[in-house]
Design an enzyme around this catalytic site. Sequence first.
Site, PDB file in Angstrom:
ATOM      1  N   ASN A 131       0.597  -1.142  -0.040  1.00 23.33           N
ATOM      2  CA  ASN A 131       0.467  -0.083   0.425  1.00 23.33           C
ATOM      3  C   ASN A 131       0.760   1.312   0.540  1.00 23.33           C
ATOM      4  O   ASN A 131       0.399   2.290  -0.246  1.00 23.33           O
ATOM      5  CB  ASN A 131      -0.719   0.270   1.202  1.00 23.33           C
ATOM      6  CG  ASN A 131      -2.154  -0.502   1.137  1.00 23.33           C
ATOM      7  OD1 ASN A 131      -2.879  -1.275  -0.120  1.00 23.33           O
ATOM      8  ND2 ASN A 131      -2.515  -1.131   2.191  1.00 23.33           N
ATOM      9  N   HIS A 136      -3.276   2.298  -2.864  1.00 20.39           N
ATOM     10  CA  HIS A 136      -3.943   1.145  -1.956  1.00 20.39           C
ATOM     11  C   HIS A 136      -5.222   1.007  -3.250  1.00 20.39           C
ATOM     12  O   HIS A 136      -4.993   0.008  -3.212  1.00 20.39           O
ATOM     13  CB  HIS A 136      -5.195   1.721  -0.984  1.00 20.39           C
ATOM     14  CG  HIS A 136      -4.314   2.634   0.399  1.00 20.39           C
ATOM     15  ND1 HIS A 136      -4.933   1.700   1.504  1.00 20.39           N
ATOM     16  CD2 HIS A 136      -4.102   3.289   0.611  1.00 20.39           C
ATOM     17  CE1 HIS A 136      -4.023   2.283   2.070  1.00 20.39           C
ATOM     18  NE2 HIS A 136      -3.821   3.166   1.866  1.00 20.39           N
ATOM     19  N   GLU A 166      -6.878  -7.130   5.522  1.00 19.62           N
ATOM     20  CA  GLU A 166      -5.565  -7.876   4.906  1.00 19.62           C
ATOM     21  C   GLU A 166      -5.765  -9.259   5.685  1.00 19.62           C
ATOM     22  O   GLU A 166      -4.730 -10.112   5.111  1.00 19.62           O
ATOM     23  CB  GLU A 166      -4.574  -7.630   4.526  1.00 19.62           C
ATOM     24  CG  GLU A 166      -3.600  -7.749   5.852  1.00 19.62           C
ATOM     25  CD  GLU A 166      -3.634  -5.862   6.683  1.00 19.62           C
ATOM     26  OE1 GLU A 166      -3.087  -5.809   6.906  1.00 19.62           O
ATOM     27  OE2 GLU A 166      -4.182  -4.881   5.557  1.00 19.62           O
ATOM     28  N   ARG A 186      -2.013 -25.760   1.685  1.00 20.60           N
ATOM     29  CA  ARG A 186      -2.348 -25.812  -0.412  1.00 20.60           C
ATOM     30  C   ARG A 186      -2.363 -24.098   0.053  1.00 20.60           C
ATOM     31  O   ARG A 186      -1.980 -23.573  -1.507  1.00 20.60           O
ATOM     32  CB  ARG A 186      -3.547 -26.450   0.002  1.00 20.60           C
ATOM     33  CG  ARG A 186      -3.625 -26.497  -1.753  1.00 20.60           C
ATOM     34  CD  ARG A 186      -4.921 -27.427  -1.878  1.00 20.60           C
ATOM     35  NE  ARG A 186      -5.799 -27.624  -1.729  1.00 20.60           N
ATOM     36  CZ  ARG A 186      -6.407 -28.261  -0.458  1.00 20.60           C
ATOM     37  NH1 ARG A 186      -5.722 -29.656  -0.874  1.00 20.60           N
ATOM     38  NH2 ARG A 186      -7.237 -28.523   0.171  1.00 20.60           N
TER      39      ARG A 186
END
Length: 253
Positions: A131, A136, A166, A186
């Site tokens: 960011n 952003h 996030e 995974r």
Amino acid sequence: MKSIFLKSTFFTLACIAVTLPMVLGTIRLLGGTIDAAAYILPIICPLLMGFPSAFYSLWQREKLKRAHEDLSRAHAQLAAAHRRLSEKASRDEMTGMLNRENFFAALDGSRRKSDRGALLIIDADHFKRINDSFGHLTGDQALLQIASAISRGVRSGDILGRIGGEEFGAFLVGASADEAKLVAERIRAEVEKLSFQPDNERSVPLTVSIGGTSCPVEANVSELMRAADKRLYEAKARGRNLAIFNDGISEAA
């Protein structure tokens, strides 16, 4: 309209077919004379009264039927719009995953139906740098790629949510500890292999740290979050790009 006219005509003819024999029979019983008037009146009266009445009744019935159909159609459209609005309100606008409130509600509801499962908390590593370096909007693009990678890593039927800026949550419905470790690894690997080039030149690595915990029957959502967060902080402290599930650890190759 043609259908109403035909039905009204049929009704009128039926009335004439019933009324005419009755009138003629009554005149004969009373000893009267059957003349032209005896035939005309049983025919004229149904034509002047029966046909308009039948036509008006059938027309009103058709109007009510169409109004009911329009109302049913409008109700169905309103219900569909309500479902769309409810679905939209429950989702994170950017990623399409459940928002924080609805993720935890779904987690709680799923746990009431099953005594097995696992919770993963997934946090993007060094996301502030993206960011700060690229803005952003570019950060949002990176976040969308990470969200897609998480979706590819989970199983069908698992519950996904964006629970922070996030930070993502994944509830692995019915998963054992071993299954959850495989899914966590995974997801980590899917994110790690992303090719993110915000300036179309250099590639910026994207990784996530994952903390996970099994979901014992007696544990509530707050306790599960604390347990998963503890593993997440451990993954961050050990260098990031790690998936730690209880005492098991899956590291980047």
